[in-house]
Design a protein around this motif. Structure first.
Motif, PDB file in Angstrom:
ATOM      1  N   GLY A   1       0.827  -1.200   0.000  1.00  0.00           N
ATOM      2  CA  GLY A   1       0.000   0.000   0.000  1.00  0.00           C
ATOM      3  C   GLY A   1       0.857   1.244   0.000  1.00  0.00           C
ATOM      4  N   PRO A   2       0.255   2.437   0.147  1.00  0.00           N
ATOM      5  CA  PRO A   2       1.023   3.682   0.163  1.00  0.00           C
ATOM      6  C   PRO A   2       2.155   3.628   1.191  1.00  0.00           C
ATOM      7  N   ARG A   3       3.318   4.133   0.841  1.00  0.00           N
ATOM      8  CA  ARG A   3       4.493   4.012   1.696  1.00  0.00           C
ATOM      9  C   ARG A   3       4.263   4.618   3.081  1.00  0.00           C
ATOM     10  N   ALA A   4       3.613   5.770   3.142  1.00  0.00           N
ATOM     11  CA  ALA A   4       3.355   6.408   4.434  1.00  0.00           C
ATOM     12  C   ALA A   4       2.523   5.497   5.335  1.00  0.00           C
ATOM     13  N   GLU A   5       1.541   4.829   4.753  1.00  0.00           N
ATOM     14  CA  GLU A   5       0.698   3.918   5.537  1.00  0.00           C
ATOM     15  C   GLU A   5       1.469   2.680   5.970  1.00  0.00           C
ATOM     16  N   MET A   6       2.357   2.181   5.095  1.00  0.00           N
ATOM     17  CA  MET A   6       3.161   1.014   5.448  1.00  0.00           C
ATOM     18  C   MET A   6       4.122   1.338   6.587  1.00  0.00           C
ATOM     19  N   LEU A   7       4.682   2.548   6.582  1.00  0.00           N
ATOM     20  CA  LEU A   7       5.572   2.952   7.668  1.00  0.00           C
ATOM     21  C   LEU A   7       4.794   3.074   8.986  1.00  0.00           C
ATOM     22  N   LYS A   8       3.600   3.646   8.912  1.00  0.00           N
ATOM     23  CA  LYS A   8       2.765   3.752  10.121  1.00  0.00           C
ATOM     24  C   LYS A   8       2.392   2.376  10.646  1.00  0.00           C
ATOM     25  N   GLU A   9       2.079   1.452   9.747  1.00  0.00           N
ATOM     26  CA  GLU A   9       1.721   0.098  10.158  1.00  0.00           C
ATOM     27  C   GLU A   9       2.918  -0.604  10.802  1.00  0.00           C
ATOM     28  N   ALA A  10       4.104  -0.396  10.244  1.00  0.00           N
ATOM     29  CA  ALA A  10       5.308  -0.986  10.818  1.00  0.00           C
ATOM     30  C   ALA A  10       5.550  -0.449  12.227  1.00  0.00           C
ATOM     31  N   GLU A  11       5.400   0.859  12.391  1.00  0.00           N
ATOM     32  CA  GLU A  11       5.580   1.472  13.707  1.00  0.00           C
ATOM     33  C   GLU A  11       4.524   0.969  14.698  1.00  0.00           C
TER      34      GLU A  11
END
Length: 281
Positions: free
Chosen positions: A171-181
């Motif tokens: 998905g969108p990179r910003a959302e993937m980073l938030k999900e990882a965090e």
């Protein structure tokens, strides 16, 4: 937030959670099928580990790497998916003299074979060792993971992400980073407190979570600085005469290479057409 960062974070990215990878290698099979890549000879133990094929190549764009380790006195396996990192600012694109590589707004770094002159600068520049040469062909090109760009443009997910039963989120990179965090915060005992790809090489469109140190898994340690900035610093030190002569030779090579390739493709088309006519008679 500057416009470039906004564009990178809105582009799609892979979140690969290695704590959820079972090593099924469904992603490898899906990649082979979608890209019509032929199989390679493998063996159970190839010297590096239990992963097969032994390395990425012109026929293998992704593979699952195996790492064995000790946990509570027991032998355990960890797995991770090796593929093109689709860097936000790709080094391969920055060194290519004919613009054969391009970072798309959708996320993947794509390659235009019609432009390629076979100089292999991209192979030297890539810190992850991704681009591979077609050593088996008379008129070789460079091959690598495309991020399934043709699928993404049609609103589909990449083949590997579609096939994976547990470890890949797309998905969108910003959302993937938030999900990882979010996952790290929710299960601190499960994850190493680091997101690989968030800053490496200036940020990539493939990001990883793991329970083990990345260097122990075989991940390459690369600078957090955008790699094209190093490229241009290095090129500034090269005398202009070498760049001019090199560019001229590259252009000449490109015309010759392209002419020979087009001639061969036309001969193959004519041979196929002639064979089809004979079969229909």
């Amino acid at each position: 937030m500057n416009s470039d960062l906004k564009e990178f974070n809105s582009a799609a990215a892979f979140l690969i959670d290695m704590t959820k990878c079972t090593g099924c290698r469904g992603c490898q099979v899906a990649c082979k099928q979608w890209n019509q890549l032929k199989g390679e000879k493998t063996r159970f133990f190839n010297g590096e580990g239990y992963q097969n094929p032994p390395s990425m190549s012109e026929y293998t764009f992704t593979r699952i790497k195996f790492r064995d380790y000790q946990k509570n006195g027991q032998n355990e396996f960890a797995f991770y998916k090796e593929m093109c990192m689709h860097c936000n600012e790709p080094a391969c694109a920055s060194v290519c003299p004919v613009g054969a590589f391009k970072k798309t707004k959708e996320g993947p770094v794509v390659y235009d074979a019609k432009r390629c002159i076979g100089c292999r600068f991209c192979m030297v520049a890539c810190p992850f060792g991704v681009p591979k040469y077609e050593w088996s062909k008379a008129f070789p090109l460079v091959r690598k993971c495309t991020g399934c760009y043709s699928r993404i443009r049609e609103g589909l997910k990449p083949a590997c992400a579609t096939a994976c039963p547990s470890a890949i989120t797309y998905g969108p990179r910003a959302e993937m980073l938030k999900e990882a965090e979010r996952r790290i915060a929710a299960r601190p005992e499960r994850y190493l407190k680091k997101i690989y790809g968030k800053e490496e090489a200036g940020g990539t469109s493939v990001i990883y979570l793991t329970a083990l140190p990345f260097d122990e898994l075989g991940f390459k340690q690369v600078t957090k600085r955008s790699l094209p900035s190093y490229t241009w610093q290095a090129l500034r030190l090269v005398p202009g005469i070498f760049l001019t002569v090199g560019g001229s030779l590259s252009l000449l090579s490109w015309f010759t290479h392209r002419k020979e390739r087009l001639k061969k493709e036309e001969e193959q088309r004519q041979a196929s057409s002639h064979k089809a006519k004979e079969e229909n008679q």
